[in-house]
Design a protein around this motif. Structure first.
Motif, PDB file in Angstrom:
ATOM      1  N   VAL A 163       0.783  -1.302   0.065  1.00 56.40           N
ATOM      2  CA  VAL A 163      -0.060  -0.071  -0.097  1.00 56.40           C
ATOM      3  C   VAL A 163       0.915   1.352   0.169  1.00 56.40           C
ATOM      4  O   VAL A 163       0.561   2.107  -0.719  1.00 56.40           O
ATOM      5  N   GLU A 164       2.026   1.081   0.895  1.00 56.85           N
ATOM      6  CA  GLU A 164       2.986   2.428   0.851  1.00 56.85           C
ATOM      7  C   GLU A 164       3.442   2.752  -0.251  1.00 56.85           C
ATOM      8  O   GLU A 164       3.733   3.932  -0.924  1.00 56.85           O
ATOM      9  N   HIS A 165       3.756   1.429  -1.113  1.00 60.88           N
ATOM     10  CA  HIS A 165       4.372   1.531  -2.380  1.00 60.88           C
ATOM     11  C   HIS A 165       3.553   2.467  -3.366  1.00 60.88           C
ATOM     12  O   HIS A 165       4.028   3.429  -4.137  1.00 60.88           O
ATOM     13  N   LEU A 166       2.414   1.856  -3.616  1.00 61.91           N
ATOM     14  CA  LEU A 166       1.395   2.598  -4.361  1.00 61.91           C
ATOM     15  C   LEU A 166       0.851   3.909  -3.904  1.00 61.91           C
ATOM     16  O   LEU A 166       0.920   4.633  -4.818  1.00 61.91           O
ATOM     17  N   ALA A 167       0.877   4.125  -2.944  1.00 62.79           N
ATOM     18  CA  ALA A 167       0.462   5.496  -2.524  1.00 62.79           C
ATOM     19  C   ALA A 167       1.544   6.460  -2.581  1.00 62.79           C
ATOM     20  O   ALA A 167       1.576   7.576  -3.116  1.00 62.79           O
ATOM     21  N   GLY A 168       2.866   6.088  -2.499  1.00 59.24           N
ATOM     22  CA  GLY A 168       3.858   6.925  -2.576  1.00 59.24           C
ATOM     23  C   GLY A 168       4.105   7.245  -4.278  1.00 59.24           C
ATOM     24  O   GLY A 168       4.921   8.273  -4.528  1.00 59.24           O
ATOM     25  N   GLY A 170       1.641   7.755  -6.082  1.00 58.80           N
ATOM     26  CA  GLY A 170       0.656   8.865  -6.097  1.00 58.80           C
ATOM     27  C   GLY A 170      -0.839   8.234  -6.422  1.00 58.80           C
ATOM     28  O   GLY A 170      -1.622   8.954  -6.707  1.00 58.80           O
ATOM     29  N   HIS A 171      -0.872   6.888  -6.199  1.00 55.33           N
ATOM     30  CA  HIS A 171      -2.199   6.351  -6.426  1.00 55.33           C
ATOM     31  C   HIS A 171      -3.103   6.561  -5.095  1.00 55.33           C
ATOM     32  O   HIS A 171      -2.518   6.504  -3.915  1.00 55.33           O
ATOM     33  N   THR A 172      -4.410   6.982  -5.352  1.00 53.01           N
ATOM     34  CA  THR A 172      -5.401   7.232  -4.089  1.00 53.01           C
ATOM     35  C   THR A 172      -6.560   6.536  -4.144  1.00 53.01           C
ATOM     36  O   THR A 172      -7.037   6.442  -3.369  1.00 53.01           O
ATOM     37  N   ARG A 173      -6.620   5.706  -5.202  1.00 50.35           N
ATOM     38  CA  ARG A 173      -7.807   4.684  -5.363  1.00 50.35           C
ATOM     39  C   ARG A 173      -7.289   3.146  -5.483  1.00 50.35           C
ATOM     40  O   ARG A 173      -6.741   2.903  -6.644  1.00 50.35           O
ATOM     41  N   LEU A 174      -7.231   2.200  -4.378  1.00 49.52           N
ATOM     42  CA  LEU A 174      -6.532   0.990  -4.593  1.00 49.52           C
ATOM     43  C   LEU A 174      -7.545  -0.239  -4.316  1.00 49.52           C
ATOM     44  O   LEU A 174      -8.703   0.335  -3.728  1.00 49.52           O
ATOM     45  N   GLY A 201      -4.289   7.968   3.698  1.00 51.35           N
ATOM     46  CA  GLY A 201      -5.297   8.793   3.259  1.00 51.35           C
ATOM     47  C   GLY A 201      -5.816   8.469   1.747  1.00 51.35           C
ATOM     48  O   GLY A 201      -6.151   9.070   0.834  1.00 51.35           O
ATOM     49  N   VAL A 202      -5.937   7.236   1.328  1.00 50.46           N
ATOM     50  CA  VAL A 202      -6.266   6.493   0.117  1.00 50.46           C
ATOM     51  C   VAL A 202      -7.236   5.728   0.408  1.00 50.46           C
ATOM     52  O   VAL A 202      -7.397   5.188   1.568  1.00 50.46           O
ATOM     53  N   ARG A 203      -8.024   5.582  -0.800  1.00 49.51           N
ATOM     54  CA  ARG A 203      -9.291   4.738  -0.812  1.00 49.51           C
ATOM     55  C   ARG A 203      -8.802   3.246  -0.917  1.00 49.51           C
ATOM     56  O   ARG A 203      -8.143   2.889  -1.923  1.00 49.51           O
ATOM     57  N   LEU A 204      -9.294   2.291  -0.276  1.00 49.45           N
ATOM     58  CA  LEU A 204      -9.122   0.861  -0.658  1.00 49.45           C
ATOM     59  C   LEU A 204     -10.333  -0.209  -0.578  1.00 49.45           C
ATOM     60  O   LEU A 204     -11.199  -0.074   0.220  1.00 49.45           O
ATOM     61  N   ASP A 205     -10.792  -0.628  -1.923  1.00 47.53           N
ATOM     62  CA  ASP A 205     -11.819  -1.264  -2.151  1.00 47.53           C
ATOM     63  C   ASP A 205     -11.169  -2.774  -1.987  1.00 47.53           C
ATOM     64  O   ASP A 205     -10.367  -3.306  -2.422  1.00 47.53           O
ATOM     65  N   THR A 322       4.421  -1.680 -11.686  1.00 46.79           N
ATOM     66  CA  THR A 322       3.950  -0.826 -10.917  1.00 46.79           C
ATOM     67  C   THR A 322       4.540   0.611 -11.272  1.00 46.79           C
ATOM     68  O   THR A 322       5.558   0.546 -11.691  1.00 46.79           O
ATOM     69  N   ALA A 323       3.714   1.696 -11.308  1.00 43.84           N
ATOM     70  CA  ALA A 323       4.376   3.018 -11.796  1.00 43.84           C
ATOM     71  C   ALA A 323       3.343   3.733 -11.406  1.00 43.84           C
ATOM     72  O   ALA A 323       2.201   3.679 -10.915  1.00 43.84           O
ATOM     73  N   PRO A 324       3.614   5.205 -11.608  1.00 40.77           N
ATOM     74  CA  PRO A 324       2.664   6.266 -11.320  1.00 40.77           C
ATOM     75  C   PRO A 324       1.523   6.089 -11.954  1.00 40.77           C
ATOM     76  O   PRO A 324       1.336   5.607 -13.301  1.00 40.77           O
ATOM     77  N   PRO A 325       0.426   6.705 -11.279  1.00 41.71           N
ATOM     78  CA  PRO A 325      -1.110   6.528 -12.130  1.00 41.71           C
ATOM     79  C   PRO A 325      -1.071   7.564 -13.401  1.00 41.71           C
ATOM     80  O   PRO A 325      -0.283   8.670 -13.321  1.00 41.71           O
TER      81      PRO A 325
END
Length: 330
Positions: A163-168, A170-174, A201-205, A322-325
């Motif tokens: 999660v930290e990697h994706l949030a880092g 720039g992803h805000t919806r996971l 502070g990101v959304r997780l479904d 994985t990459a920035p959105p």
């Protein structure tokens, strides 16, 4: 050659020679070394069938996995078998095919043929496993039940790092694609990823339960797309690979349009294109540690070993999935 020949050559009583070969901790080091040297010189090999009749021990262990076709399990199985062999034990491997009824039947069948069982990612209910473990020493891998020893891989830490990697990036919806119902690993991932997402502070479904297979990942693809997530964490590498395949069928590119993370760090993930970012699980160390815990219980007879627990570290391996959105999406 018999044990009497070994005892005579080593200058000890037959019972001492026997203890030196089967319960070495009860014999002085010098005596044990003298007996072992005599046995090697004479080419002595113990009769395991006779020993089993005398001691009630088979020197066989059972190892039950939920899906032997999953590339997560073979490294664990090979490590456990090799480690047990060095200690003078053989391992019987059985596959439940993710079926709890088969799992219970296999445990009951192996109980008549082995001294103890390693259960890897079992799906049975806690009370059933505890009941079956009352008659036979158990070690669990990736499952916690009070009163039974366990080897745990720190998948919670891995989920947090994912999660930290994706949030880092720039992803805000996971999205988190969970595994099968009753999976300890899935429950740990859900709890840890949920907290990490809230902290970031990101959304997780959370989606699932799902089959822990490539087909399970493909089947979950449409639901992942409906969430609007730009980053997704799969229950394991197979699910993640299935997600990549399913996304490709929908015209969604990985990682340009959507980032994907797996769990396990299997050969399949490393060979996949794009190469899979994943949480590396210590499968071979887990196999060796599980055998060690089981043999501690068998060879010491001390009940305290039944509650031993070891947690092994996991780590995030960043590759190409994985990459920035894509800021143009949505």
């Amino acid at each position: 050659m018999t044990i009497r020949d070994v005892a005579q050559a080593a200058g000890v009583h037959v019972s001492t020679a026997s203890r030196a070969l089967t319960a070495s901790h009860l014999v002085k080091k010098e005596t044990r070394e003298r007996v072992l040297a005599a046995a090697a010189r004479l080419g002595y090999r113990p009769n395991e069938s006779a020993r089993a009749l005398t001691t009630g021990r088979t020197r066989n262990l059972g190892l039950i996995v939920s899906d032997i076709a999953n590339p997560f399990f073979p490294p664990l199985i090979k490590a456990a078998q090799a480690h047990a062999r060095v200690r003078g034990y053989q391992v019987f491997v059985a596959d439940t095919d993710e079926d709890v009824r088969v799992e219970e039947e296999l445990i009951q069948t192996l109980a008549r043929q082995v001294d103890g069982v390693v259960l890897v990612s079992p799906r049975l209910a806690d009370d059933v496993i505890a009941r079956l473990g009352g008659d036979l020493p158990f070690v669990l891998v990736n499952r916690q039940i009070t009163g039974l020893s366990a080897v745990l891989m720190d998948v919670a830490h891995g989920a947090v790092r994912a999660v930290e990697h994706l949030a880092g990036l720039g992803h805000t919806r996971l999205a988190l694609v969970c595994g099968p119902r009753g999976s300890w690993t899935s429950a740990q991932m859900r709890r840890a990823a949920g907290q990490a997402a809230a902290d970031a502070g990101v959304r997780l479904d959370v989606l699932g339960p799902n089959a822990p297979t490539e087909q399970g990942g493909i089947a979950a693809t449409a639901e992942v797309l409906r969430t609007g997530a730009t980053g997704v964490i799969g229950y394991n590498d197979l699910v993640a690979i299935g997600l990549i395949e399913g996304l490709d069928e929908h015209g969604v590119r990985v990682p340009d349009d959507l980032s994907v993370i797996g769990v396990d760090d299997t050969v399949a993930g490393r060979l996949n294109r794009p190469r899979l970012t994943t949480v590396a699980m210590p499968t071979a160390p887990a196999g060796r540690t599980a055998v060690d815990l089981l043999l501690q219980t068998l060879e010491s007879g001390e009940p305290d070993h039944a509650t031993a627990q070891t947690t092994l570290a996991t780590s995030l391996v960043v590759r190409d999935s994985t990459a920035p959105p894509d800021q143009s999406r949505g």
